[in-house]
Design an enzyme around this catalytic site. Structure first.
Site, mmCIF file in Angstrom:
data_model
loop_
_atom_site.group_PDB
_atom_site.id
_atom_site.type_symbol
_atom_site.label_atom_id
_atom_site.label_comp_id
_atom_site.label_asym_id
_atom_site.label_seq_id
_atom_site.Cartn_x
_atom_site.Cartn_y
_atom_site.Cartn_z
ATOM 1 N N GLY A 86 3.473 7.960 7.598
ATOM 2 C CA GLY A 86 2.306 8.466 8.506
ATOM 3 C C GLY A 86 2.270 7.845 9.893
ATOM 4 O O GLY A 86 1.240 7.615 10.395
ATOM 5 N N VAL A 145 5.565 11.935 1.621
ATOM 6 C CA VAL A 145 5.433 10.996 0.775
ATOM 7 C C VAL A 145 5.440 11.428 -0.890
ATOM 8 O O VAL A 145 5.139 10.622 -1.624
ATOM 9 C CB VAL A 145 4.143 9.936 1.093
ATOM 10 C CG1 VAL A 145 4.484 9.110 2.305
ATOM 11 C CG2 VAL A 145 2.910 10.692 1.069
ATOM 12 N N ASN A 176 0.566 4.027 4.962
ATOM 13 C CA ASN A 176 -0.677 4.488 5.640
ATOM 14 C C ASN A 176 -0.706 5.855 5.750
ATOM 15 O O ASN A 176 -1.975 6.409 5.860
ATOM 16 C CB ASN A 176 -0.242 4.213 7.095
ATOM 17 C CG ASN A 176 -1.053 4.815 8.170
ATOM 18 O OD1 ASN A 176 -2.085 4.215 8.527
ATOM 19 N ND2 ASN A 176 -0.697 5.703 8.835
ATOM 20 N N TYR A 230 -11.571 12.339 -1.114
ATOM 21 C CA TYR A 230 -10.864 11.373 -0.538
ATOM 22 C C TYR A 230 -11.404 10.081 -0.675
ATOM 23 O O TYR A 230 -10.509 8.904 -0.891
ATOM 24 C CB TYR A 230 -11.436 11.772 0.913
ATOM 25 C CG TYR A 230 -10.790 10.807 1.902
ATOM 26 C CD1 TYR A 230 -9.458 10.580 2.571
ATOM 27 C CD2 TYR A 230 -11.731 9.785 2.650
ATOM 28 C CE1 TYR A 230 -9.167 9.726 3.370
ATOM 29 C CE2 TYR A 230 -11.267 8.961 3.695
ATOM 30 C CZ TYR A 230 -10.084 8.931 3.935
ATOM 31 O OH TYR A 230 -9.626 7.945 5.031
ATOM 32 N N ALA A 257 -12.565 8.665 -3.390
ATOM 33 C CA ALA A 257 -12.050 8.518 -4.771
ATOM 34 C C ALA A 257 -10.666 7.854 -4.749
ATOM 35 O O ALA A 257 -10.149 6.905 -5.253
ATOM 36 C CB ALA A 257 -11.868 9.672 -5.697
ATOM 37 N N THR A 258 -9.793 8.419 -3.616
ATOM 38 C CA THR A 258 -8.251 7.929 -3.445
ATOM 39 C C THR A 258 -8.355 6.879 -2.871
ATOM 40 O O THR A 258 -7.565 5.661 -3.086
ATOM 41 C CB THR A 258 -7.465 8.981 -2.631
ATOM 42 O OG1 THR A 258 -7.808 9.206 -1.534
ATOM 43 C CG2 THR A 258 -7.415 10.276 -3.507
ATOM 44 N N LYS A 259 -9.363 6.392 -1.875
ATOM 45 C CA LYS A 259 -9.187 5.152 -1.179
ATOM 46 C C LYS A 259 -9.843 3.864 -1.958
ATOM 47 O O LYS A 259 -9.228 2.969 -1.530
ATOM 48 C CB LYS A 259 -10.120 5.499 0.286
ATOM 49 C CG LYS A 259 -9.393 6.584 1.056
ATOM 50 C CD LYS A 259 -8.190 5.980 1.785
ATOM 51 C CE LYS A 259 -7.221 6.848 2.234
ATOM 52 N NZ LYS A 259 -5.872 6.439 3.090
#
Ligand code: NAP
Length: 258
Positions: free
Chosen positions: A13, A64, A90, A156, A158-160
């Site tokens: 990214g 990715v 990233n 979002y 939850a992923t971070k």
């Protein structure tokens, strides 16, 4: 951070936003930088700007979410730069969807890029990182999820937060290879992606930050470069919040008090 000079760095990214800022900081510190992303014109423009300032930089097209893409990119970078020392995982997306409207595909898309994409880039880089004298992985997490919430970003967040759970076990598994893995948690940073959220969002956010402005992509880049440096060699499995104090106030009164 003199140890960054001549290191081989991949920024997923890296074609715009925070990743472009990270790539710029590493280039400024004398590293050889691979900017990875899907958008060829953005990637070419970023690399041209870095090369224009006398840096060694290449663009590698890759998604990715595709393990094969990540393996190909790592092979290309290893051939071009003689190895990989630093991976900045990233790449990420942050579409907003309220919980009641959340579809399975909206949930899966965010997880595929932000979590599975992180895993694929790390797995593909590992054989090269193991050969480095000071292998480093730096994740771009967020304050959203690990520390705060925001309507529309349950998937979002939850992923971070998930990235940090992953990191703590990865730090243990990678220590035997002398590879460290750490995460930066940016607050609100002015990027193309955040600009797309609109001026009202940006104005409200700036008002909620004690330093009264959004961060710059370079400010995230410097934090990443520190965690990737040899000077940070005894730090692993840790987080660094870079948010202008956004997560500090207990109340609006605390924010605005003189
Ligand atoms: P951005 O301006 O939208 O840029 C996103 C970058 O990710 C682009 O370079 C994009 O490249 C790349 N990307 C997205 N999906 C990809 C995929 N499947 N494969 C490869 N590359 C992909 O976003 P940003 O604001 O810079 O955010 C970057 C990271 O910082 C994200 O992980 C985000 O969660 C995190 N973050 C941002 C903020 C903020 O305030 N901006 C705050 C906290 C955390 P291509 O379009 O070329 O594929």
């Amino acid at each position: 951070m003199k140890s960054i000079r001549n290191k081989s760095v991949i920024v997923t990214g890296g074609t715009k936003g925070i990743g472009k800022g990270i790539a710029g900081v590493f280039a400024e510190l004398g590293a050889r930088v691979c900017v990875l992303g899907r958008n060829e014109p953005d990637g070419a423009a970023t690399v041209k700007a870095l090369q224009g300032r006398g840096s060694t930089a290449i663009f590698c097209r890759g998604d990715v979410k595709e393990q094969g893409d990540m393996e190909e990119v790592m092979a290309t970078v290893a051939a071009e730069f003689g190895g990989v020392d630093i991976l900045c995982a990233n790449a990420g997306i942050f579409p907003t969807v309220k919980l009641e409207e959340m579809s399975e595909s909206a949930w899966d898309d965010v997880f595929a890029t932000n979590l599975k994409g992180m895993l694929f880039s790390i797995k593909a880089a590992l054989p090269q990182l193991k050969k480095s004298a000071a292998g480093r992985i730096v994740l771009t997490s967020s304050i959203t999820g690990p520390l705060t919430g925001y309507p529309g970003w349950s998937h979002y967040g939850a992923t971070k937060a998930g990235m940090l759970g992953f990191m703590r076990t990865a730090a243990l598994e990678l220590a035997r290879f002398k590879i460290t893995i750490n995460a930066v948690l940016p607050g609100n940073v002015l990027t193309e992606g955040v600009s797309d959220l609109g001026q009202a969002y940006i104005k409200t956010m700036a008002a909620a930050i004690p330093l009264k402005r959004l961060g710059t992509v370079q400010e995230i880049g410097y934090a990443v470069a520190f965690l990737a440096s040899e000077e940070a060699g005894f730090i692993t499995g840790q987080t660094l919040v870079v948010d202008g104090g956004q997560t500090l106030p207990e109340s609006l009164q605390a924010l605005d008090s003189e």
